[in-house]
Design a protein around this motif. Structure first.
Motif, PDB file in Angstrom:
ATOM      1  N   SER A 131       0.829  -1.206   0.000  1.00  0.00           N
ATOM      2  CA  SER A 131       0.000   0.000   0.000  1.00  0.00           C
ATOM      3  C   SER A 131       0.864   1.258   0.000  1.00  0.00           C
ATOM      4  O   SER A 131       0.589   2.217  -0.730  1.00  0.00           O
ATOM      5  CB  SER A 131      -0.918  -0.011   1.229  1.00  0.00           C
ATOM      6  N   ILE A 132       1.941   1.259   0.788  1.00  0.00           N
ATOM      7  CA  ILE A 132       2.860   2.401   0.814  1.00  0.00           C
ATOM      8  C   ILE A 132       3.491   2.598  -0.565  1.00  0.00           C
ATOM      9  O   ILE A 132       3.595   3.717  -1.069  1.00  0.00           O
ATOM     10  CB  ILE A 132       3.951   2.200   1.883  1.00  0.00           C
ATOM     11  N   GLY A 133       3.893   1.483  -1.192  1.00  0.00           N
ATOM     12  CA  GLY A 133       4.491   1.566  -2.516  1.00  0.00           C
ATOM     13  C   GLY A 133       3.526   2.118  -3.555  1.00  0.00           C
ATOM     14  O   GLY A 133       3.883   2.983  -4.362  1.00  0.00           O
ATOM     15  N   PHE A 134       2.286   1.629  -3.519  1.00  0.00           N
ATOM     16  CA  PHE A 134       1.288   2.085  -4.493  1.00  0.00           C
ATOM     17  C   PHE A 134       0.976   3.561  -4.313  1.00  0.00           C
ATOM     18  O   PHE A 134       1.097   4.359  -5.249  1.00  0.00           O
ATOM     19  CB  PHE A 134       0.007   1.266  -4.353  1.00  0.00           C
ATOM     20  N   TRP A 135       0.561   3.948  -3.116  1.00  0.00           N
ATOM     21  CA  TRP A 135       0.125   5.327  -2.884  1.00  0.00           C
ATOM     22  C   TRP A 135       1.286   6.307  -2.954  1.00  0.00           C
ATOM     23  O   TRP A 135       1.120   7.459  -3.365  1.00  0.00           O
ATOM     24  CB  TRP A 135      -0.609   5.428  -1.550  1.00  0.00           C
ATOM     25  N   GLY A 136       2.486   5.854  -2.551  1.00  0.00           N
ATOM     26  CA  GLY A 136       3.659   6.717  -2.668  1.00  0.00           C
ATOM     27  C   GLY A 136       3.990   7.019  -4.116  1.00  0.00           C
ATOM     28  O   GLY A 136       4.325   8.148  -4.479  1.00  0.00           O
ATOM     29  N   SER A 137       3.877   6.012  -4.985  1.00  0.00           N
ATOM     30  CA  SER A 137       4.163   6.227  -6.409  1.00  0.00           C
ATOM     31  C   SER A 137       3.139   7.153  -7.049  1.00  0.00           C
ATOM     32  O   SER A 137       3.466   7.935  -7.947  1.00  0.00           O
ATOM     33  CB  SER A 137       4.209   4.885  -7.157  1.00  0.00           C
ATOM     34  N   ILE A 138       1.886   7.077  -6.577  1.00  0.00           N
ATOM     35  CA  ILE A 138       0.816   7.898  -7.149  1.00  0.00           C
ATOM     36  C   ILE A 138       1.092   9.394  -6.948  1.00  0.00           C
ATOM     37  O   ILE A 138       0.762  10.223  -7.803  1.00  0.00           O
ATOM     38  CB  ILE A 138      -0.546   7.521  -6.528  1.00  0.00           C
ATOM     39  N   VAL A 139       1.730   9.750  -5.818  1.00  0.00           N
ATOM     40  CA  VAL A 139       2.061  11.163  -5.563  1.00  0.00           C
ATOM     41  C   VAL A 139       2.896  11.720  -6.709  1.00  0.00           C
ATOM     42  O   VAL A 139       2.598  12.780  -7.268  1.00  0.00           O
ATOM     43  CB  VAL A 139       2.860  11.307  -4.245  1.00  0.00           C
ATOM     44  N   PHE A 140       3.947  10.994  -7.076  1.00  0.00           N
ATOM     45  CA  PHE A 140       4.884  11.487  -8.086  1.00  0.00           C
ATOM     46  C   PHE A 140       4.325  11.304  -9.495  1.00  0.00           C
ATOM     47  O   PHE A 140       4.606  12.116 -10.386  1.00  0.00           O
ATOM     48  CB  PHE A 140       6.236  10.791  -7.906  1.00  0.00           C
ATOM     49  N   TYR A 141       3.533  10.267  -9.699  1.00  0.00           N
ATOM     50  CA  TYR A 141       2.854  10.072 -10.985  1.00  0.00           C
ATOM     51  C   TYR A 141       1.909  11.232 -11.269  1.00  0.00           C
ATOM     52  O   TYR A 141       1.941  11.845 -12.345  1.00  0.00           O
ATOM     53  CB  TYR A 141       2.106   8.739 -10.951  1.00  0.00           C
ATOM     54  N   ASN A 142       1.045  11.565 -10.302  1.00  0.00           N
ATOM     55  CA  ASN A 142       0.114  12.679 -10.477  1.00  0.00           C
ATOM     56  C   ASN A 142       0.837  14.003 -10.713  1.00  0.00           C
ATOM     57  O   ASN A 142       0.358  14.868 -11.454  1.00  0.00           O
ATOM     58  CB  ASN A 142      -0.783  12.814  -9.245  1.00  0.00           C
ATOM     59  N   ALA A 143       1.995  14.151 -10.077  1.00  0.00           N
ATOM     60  CA  ALA A 143       2.745  15.404 -10.185  1.00  0.00           C
ATOM     61  C   ALA A 143       3.254  15.649 -11.598  1.00  0.00           C
ATOM     62  O   ALA A 143       3.600  16.788 -11.948  1.00  0.00           O
ATOM     63  CB  ALA A 143       3.923  15.406  -9.209  1.00  0.00           C
ATOM     64  N   PHE A 144       3.293  14.613 -12.430  1.00  0.00           N
ATOM     65  CA  PHE A 144       3.718  14.789 -13.821  1.00  0.00           C
ATOM     66  C   PHE A 144       2.598  15.316 -14.718  1.00  0.00           C
ATOM     67  O   PHE A 144       2.860  15.743 -15.848  1.00  0.00           O
ATOM     68  CB  PHE A 144       4.230  13.465 -14.400  1.00  0.00           C
ATOM     69  N   LEU A 145       1.333  15.279 -14.259  1.00  0.00           N
ATOM     70  CA  LEU A 145       0.208  15.684 -15.101  1.00  0.00           C
ATOM     71  C   LEU A 145       0.366  17.095 -15.675  1.00  0.00           C
ATOM     72  O   LEU A 145       0.175  17.295 -16.881  1.00  0.00           O
ATOM     73  CB  LEU A 145      -1.112  15.547 -14.333  1.00  0.00           C
ATOM     74  N   PRO A 146       0.720  18.106 -14.857  1.00  0.00           N
ATOM     75  CA  PRO A 146       0.887  19.452 -15.439  1.00  0.00           C
ATOM     76  C   PRO A 146       2.061  19.542 -16.409  1.00  0.00           C
ATOM     77  O   PRO A 146       2.177  20.512 -17.146  1.00  0.00           O
ATOM     78  CB  PRO A 146       1.128  20.345 -14.206  1.00  0.00           C
ATOM     79  N   GLU A 147       2.944  18.539 -16.404  1.00  0.00           N
ATOM     80  CA  GLU A 147       4.119  18.556 -17.276  1.00  0.00           C
ATOM     81  C   GLU A 147       3.912  17.770 -18.567  1.00  0.00           C
ATOM     82  O   GLU A 147       4.755  17.827 -19.465  1.00  0.00           O
ATOM     83  CB  GLU A 147       5.339  18.002 -16.521  1.00  0.00           C
ATOM     84  N   VAL A 148       2.801  17.024 -18.643  1.00  0.00           N
ATOM     85  CA  VAL A 148       2.543  16.244 -19.859  1.00  0.00           C
ATOM     86  C   VAL A 148       1.350  16.789 -20.652  1.00  0.00           C
ATOM     87  O   VAL A 148       1.227  16.512 -21.850  1.00  0.00           O
ATOM     88  CB  VAL A 148       2.321  14.739 -19.550  1.00  0.00           C
ATOM     89  N   ALA A 149       0.461  17.559 -20.003  1.00  0.00           N
ATOM     90  CA  ALA A 149      -0.746  18.041 -20.682  1.00  0.00           C
ATOM     91  C   ALA A 149      -1.029  19.494 -20.326  1.00  0.00           C
ATOM     92  O   ALA A 149      -0.812  19.923 -19.188  1.00  0.00           O
ATOM     93  CB  ALA A 149      -1.944  17.173 -20.298  1.00  0.00           C
ATOM     94  N   HIS A 150      -1.513  20.249 -21.306  1.00  0.00           N
ATOM     95  CA  HIS A 150      -1.937  21.630 -21.067  1.00  0.00           C
ATOM     96  C   HIS A 150      -3.227  21.623 -20.240  1.00  0.00           C
ATOM     97  O   HIS A 150      -3.968  20.623 -20.239  1.00  0.00           O
ATOM     98  CB  HIS A 150      -2.178  22.344 -22.398  1.00  0.00           C
ATOM     99  N   PRO A 151      -3.531  22.722 -19.512  1.00  0.00           N
ATOM    100  CA  PRO A 151      -4.723  22.747 -18.647  1.00  0.00           C
ATOM    101  C   PRO A 151      -6.012  22.332 -19.348  1.00  0.00           C
ATOM    102  O   PRO A 151      -6.820  21.587 -18.788  1.00  0.00           O
ATOM    103  CB  PRO A 151      -4.786  24.212 -18.189  1.00  0.00           C
ATOM    104  N   GLU A 152      -6.204  22.795 -20.588  1.00  0.00           N
ATOM    105  CA  GLU A 152      -7.432  22.457 -21.301  1.00  0.00           C
ATOM    106  C   GLU A 152      -7.486  20.986 -21.716  1.00  0.00           C
ATOM    107  O   GLU A 152      -8.547  20.472 -22.079  1.00  0.00           O
ATOM    108  CB  GLU A 152      -7.594  23.356 -22.538  1.00  0.00           C
TER     109      GLU A 152
END
Length: 435
Positions: A131-152
């Protein structure tokens, strides 16, 4: 290096949902909770009162499982802000994503060795670490969203990730069911088939994650900044916290997200055990869980398109209202309810409709509310901590009410949190990208 908005970059990022969602379905929701409930209820495992011993204390199996998960969420909530601050300071989000993914996938595979009373510690310890591994990875995965896609693009991109996740997890769950329900290596053994499915989940998660790693940008700084990373990490988080609480809409959204997460994540995690307590057969439970995933693909797509037409806030409010209906239906279900299977299928359909929808929209809405910044990991660590603290409160609330009153009362109590989330969300004003 692929630029923001590039389809190849977006697809690679979204593919991590394909990789990691098998943990959410097979380990958190479907096979492992049912395997755990069946094993701990087997002859000789529990005492005459149905309680099991762990760390010298007697527990009901459901309560021990609840508290183990709650502890893992608390650990992630404590460490992710610090690690996120370090990641933003050094620019190495990708390394942290890889590290947590490796921890989670290997821990899932270690659940293979949870076979009975003597190895209960294996089941509990590696449930926590996975569970720590899964949820910990999600923090950094989600943090890439603004770097891969424009707001729209972010509503549709976030939904695409969840749609891929549901599709991949359905496929693997079906493969796991084949392992569990048919002969393996010349003999039929459901327990051994379940154990093999845990290994398969870990291999799938770690293997497909490599596709994401190959395309995500390496944001690590060419010349590492000087200074104590621990101290710099704290300073980074302090700076982001000060900025975050200065933005009214961002602050209100986090409060609303906290309240709705108490309900959403607790229902997702406890759905299988709820069905078991209601007396549903294992195959009916698995069928319901599969139904949730199939409807979830449609729900994530539908609500992302709906948000494009009526805005994020209105769409989220519709989803929250449906979650409240789920709580009301769940409260009224008992072992004696006629045609209980049919009602559980209806419940599963409603959960599927809004499960991916609310998670993908929450992620993209938060991303669109962020100010212009390079500290994405730190900002998303607050998003993650909010969710993890909500999970701790939800699991503990559910466990206490279940042990003191009934599991139905636990489900009804979650409706209060959905109502509060709806009220707070209604006070958020429109912004450029969030309508």
């Amino acid at each position: 290096m692929l630029k923001i908005g590039d389809k190849k970059l977006i697809n690679a990022w979204a593919f991590y949902d394909w990789a990691n969602s098998v943990y959410s379905l097979v380990i958190s929701t479907a096979v492992f909770p049912i395997y755990y409930a069946g094993l701990t209820a087997s002859e000789g495992f529990a005492n005459a009162d149905g309680k099991i011993t762990f760390l010298g204390t007697l527990w009901t199996p459901t309560t021990l499982y609840n508290y183990a998960l709650a502890f893992s969420f608390l650990v992630v909530a404590c460490i992710s802000p610090m690690l996120s601050g370090i990641a933003d300071f050094a620019g190495n989000k990708k390394k942290f994503l890889k590290g947590f993914c490796l921890l989670g996938s290997l821990s899932v595979m270690c659940l293979f060795f949870f076979t009975g009373k003597e190895t209960l510690w294996v089941g509990i310890v590696f449930t926590i670490l996975a569970s720590i591994g899964f949820w910990g990875s999600i923090v950094f995965y989600n943090a890439f969203l603004p770097e891969v896609a424009h707001p729209e693009q972010q509503d549709n991109v976030s939904a695409k990730g969840f749609m891929l996740g549901y599709s991949g997890s359905i496929l693997l769950l079906l493969l796991c069911l084949v392992l569990i329900e048919t002969e393996v290596f010349g003999y039929y053994d459901k327990q051994f088939g379940s154990q093999l499915s845990f290994v398969l989940v870990g291999l799938w998660w770690l293997g497909f994650a490599q596709i994401t790693y190959a395309k995500l940008p390496d944001s690590e700084k060419t010349s590492l900044p000087k200074g104590n990373y621990f101290i710099k990490g704290i300073q980074e988080i302090k700076k982001v916290a000060k900025e975050l609480f200065a933005y009214r809409e961002l602050k209100l959204f986090l409060i609303s997200f906290f309240l709705l997460s108490i309900g959403v994540q607790t229902i997702i995690l406890m759905a299988g055990i709820f069905g078991t307590i209601l007396g549903l057969e294992t195959l009916n439970l698995i069928a319901t869980i599969l139904l949730v995933q199939f409807v979830g693909i449609f729900g994530a797509f539908l609500f992302s398109r709906l948000s494009n037409k009526i805005g994020n806030i209105k769409t989220l409010k519709i989803a929250i209202a449906i979650w409240g209906l789920v709580c009301f239906i769940g409260f009224n279900l008992t072992k004696d309810t006629p045609n209980i299977e049919m009602y559980f299928y209806i419940l599963g359909s409603l959960i599927g409709l809004v499960m991916g929808a609310i998670q993908s929209l929450a992620r993209s809405t938060y991303s669109k509310l962020l100010p212009k910044t390079e500290d994405h990991a730190s900002y998303f660590s607050f998003f993650d901590v909010t969710e993890k603290i909500a999970l701790v409160i939800g699991m503990v609330t559910f466990g206490v009410l279940n042990s003191m009153i009934s599991i139905q009362s636990s489900v009804l109590a979650l409706a209060i949190f959905f109502l509060a989330a709806f009220i707070v969300l209604s006070s958020i004003k429109k912004t450029k990208y969030v309508q």
